[in-house]
Design a protein around this motif. Structure first.
Motif, short mmCIF file in Angstrom:
data_model
loop_
_atom_site.label_atom_id
_atom_site.label_comp_id
_atom_site.label_asym_id
_atom_site.label_seq_id
_atom_site.Cartn_x
_atom_site.Cartn_y
_atom_site.Cartn_z
N ILE A 18 13.85 41.38 24.59
CA ILE A 18 12.85 42.10 25.37
C ILE A 18 13.27 42.18 26.84
N GLY A 19 13.83 41.06 27.35
CA GLY A 19 14.25 41.07 28.75
C GLY A 19 15.45 41.97 28.99
N GLY A 51 12.63 36.98 23.20
CA GLY A 51 12.48 37.08 24.65
C GLY A 51 13.74 37.65 25.29
N THR A 106 15.22 39.17 33.06
CA THR A 106 15.10 40.23 34.08
C THR A 106 15.39 39.68 35.47
N ALA A 118 11.97 36.32 28.55
CA ALA A 118 12.13 37.71 28.99
C ALA A 118 12.15 37.79 30.51
N ALA A 164 5.31 45.58 24.90
CA ALA A 164 4.31 45.23 25.91
C ALA A 164 2.87 45.36 25.41
N GLY A 171 15.14 47.40 28.16
CA GLY A 171 13.90 47.91 28.73
C GLY A 171 13.06 48.65 27.70
N ASN A 175 11.19 46.21 25.69
CA ASN A 175 10.18 45.63 26.57
C ASN A 175 8.93 46.50 26.56
N ARG A 176 9.14 47.80 26.77
CA ARG A 176 7.99 48.70 26.82
C ARG A 176 7.36 48.87 25.44
#
Lengths: 291, 263
Positions: free
Chosen positions: A127-128, A124, A188, A184, A138, A131, A134-135
């Motif tokens: 991912i946070g 997490g 952010t 995550a 997702a 970016g 994260n993408r």
């Protein structure tokens, strides 16, 4: 002595005779509620609604039981007394006390959840923070997250060839997502102010993590932990029904095969109470990190 | 040093959803070492943007910013910032918040005892020795801002950057802290840039007041020299003609030349 009598004794002595004083003296018994009476009233306000709610619930249960085959509250209570009088007996692998069953389920949840935390919380964070990751993650998470945890059971059985690790595997998968997603989200949502402090001080990556990023994400992590434990506890009952062995879920299934509905009702209460205790324990821990 | 902080032909453009927004245009400013400069202007005129550029928190679209002859590239502890909303880390005590900064700046050369001493001294300087081990949520807004100032000064920065440091405080606390800030900065001799929208605060504290025109494409409209002897005392100045002249000059600039219609 009644509550009203206590109130009268504590009325303040008459004020000096002025117009304002006279008004105050008249009003005093109404507005100045003595502390003792206040405490009693607050206690009643606090205790009465839940007690009433429980009473109504038991009454409805008794009524339903009266017109159907469902065991009523009294019968269930009698059985519960028997069950809890010896919670830790051991008569072979298929006949153990309810205490052992609950502990076995808890240990599966503990192991599966623990491994999920070891993987999910760092994941997490990554991912946070990044970016790109994260993408990249997702679509995978979006597709896998809505899958019922039990759908993973056959995969677990296929890989591990055994019931026990398969059950833990299901717990692992089901408690992974809440921790990944909440951690995550927490990363952010670190306030720009705190990030700026880190930037102005030009902190080393480790200091930045240990002094700014991690502490500000902890509340989110704990939310994820709470949701994960909740899901894990929900899922273990179903998973054990399918895998067997000692555990509260299999206990329910076993009692169903014995057609002992009281025991099933007891199990439902036990599962509910244990779940509640788990959640409260984590909430208590989370309060320490509420800045 | 005559040109300690140099801002040369700085332009700042933000790419927003509704297109390019020119926040600052043709900004030129030189600040002497040890000088106290205030930047004043209506809200939205880019004064905080200018401060963030000096802090290195944002990068200018074009133009150059120099500190001591070296280009400012990114934030660093030689430019301490006191933010408007104090920005203390809520999970650290007052001591912990200051110590984090002290450790970063002096940790390489000094032992733990010296670092602790520095931290304690910085908090004592702002009168907060008694609240050292309290957490930010346990102290008042004025005290939080003092910790913020202590944290910044403890770093012994080349430039102290104050972004409306007292803007969120009530008038009395504010007045007290203005005097205190004046004493602290004079004691340390730190070059200071302060963003404010309070005319009295600007006149009381500054050697020069930089007045910004309204955005978009805001720039420096006028610079006023505040030739009042130091140390200054608020009460002495209330009837001082020179003080009132400075005050009315800033007010005139803000309300006549840069009149902003009520939105």
């Amino acid at each position: 002595m009644s509550v009203v009598q206590m109130a009268k004794i504590k009325t303040p002595p008459p004020a000096p005779v002025t117009d304002a004083g006279a008004v105050a003296a008249v009003r005093a018994p109404v507005s100045a509620v003595p502390p003792a009476r206040d405490t009693v009233r607050k206690f009643l306000q606090w205790i009465l609604p839940p007690v009433l709610g429980m009473a109504v619930f038991v009454a409805i249960w008794a009524m339903v039981a009266a017109v159907s085959d469902l065991p009523g509250p009294v019968k269930t209570f009698d059985t519960a007394v028997q069950v809890f009088s010896d919670p830790f007996y051991d008569k072979g692998p298929n006949d153990q006390g309810i205490g052992w069953n609950v502990l076995m389920s808890l240990s599966r949840v503990g192991i599966g959840f623990g491994m999920a935390a070891l993987v999910g919380i760092p994941l997490g964070f990554l991912i946070g923070y990044f970016g790109f990751l994260n993408r990249a993650m997702a679509p995978i998470i979006s597709v896998l997250r809505p899958v019922s945890p039990l759908a993973w059971l056959p995969i677990g059985l296929y890989i591990f060839k055994q019931a026990q690790p398969a059950a833990i595997w299901v717990i692992f998968i089901s408690s992974l997502w809440p921790m990944v997603l909440n951690t995550a989200a927490g990363v952010t949502q670190i306030p720009q102010d705190y990030r700026n402090v880190g930037r102005v001080l030009n902190l080393s990556p480790w200091k930045l993590f240990s002094r700014i990023l991690f502490p500000s994400v902890v509340p989110y992590v704990l939310t994820g932990v709470r949701l994960s434990v909740g899901v894990a506890w929900l899922v273990i009952v179903a998973a054990e029904m399918l895998t067997g062995g000692v555990g509260i879920g299999f206990w329910v299934w076993d009692q169903w095969n014995n057609l002992s509905v009281q025991h099933i009702i007891i199990a439902i209460f036990v599962v509910g109470v244990v779940g509640l205790l788990l959640e409260q324990a984590i909430l208590l821990m989370a309060r320490r990190f509420h800045y | 040093m005559e040109k300690f902080v140099q801002v040369e032909n700085v332009q700042m453009v933000f790419n927003t959803r509704s297109g390019r927004f020119v926040a600052l245009q043709d900004v030129n400013l030189n600040i002497r070492q040890g000088e106290f400069v205030s930047i004043i202007g209506h809200s939205g005129c880019g004064k905080s943007t200018l401060l963030n550029l000096v802090a290195g928190l944002t990068e200018a679209t074009s133009g150059v910013l120099l500190l001591g002859g070296r280009e400012i590239a990114g934030p660093g502890p030689d430019r301490a910032v006191v933010f408007q909303n104090h920005s203390l880390l809520p999970w650290l005590t007052c001591f912990g918040n200051v110590y984090l900064a002290v450790e970063r700046v002096f940790g390489r050369d000094e032992g733990r005892a010296t670092l602790r001493k520095r931290t304690e001294d910085a908090l004592a300087l702002v009168g907060l020795s008694h609240a050292m081990h309290k957490y930010p949520h346990e102290i008042s807004g004025g005290m939080k801002q003092r910790v913020g100032i202590a944290r910044a000064l403890a770093m012994q920065p080349k430039v102290l950057l104050l972004d409306e440091p007292l803007g969120a405080l009530d008038a009395l606390t504010r007045a007290n802290l203005q005097e205190e800030l004046m004493r602290l900065v004079a004691g340390a001799g730190t070059t200071t840039i302060m963003v404010t929208h309070d005319v009295d605060e600007a006149v009381l504290l500054s050697d020069r007041i930089v007045m910004m025109t309204n955005g978009p494409a805001a720039t420096i409209g006028k610079i006023l020299d505040v030739k009042l002897p130091r140390p200054r005392r608020r009460l002495d100045l209330t009837d001082d003609p020179a003080y009132n002249r400075c005050r009315s000059e800033v007010l005139k600039f803000l309300y006549e030349r840069q009149h902003k219609d009520a939105a």
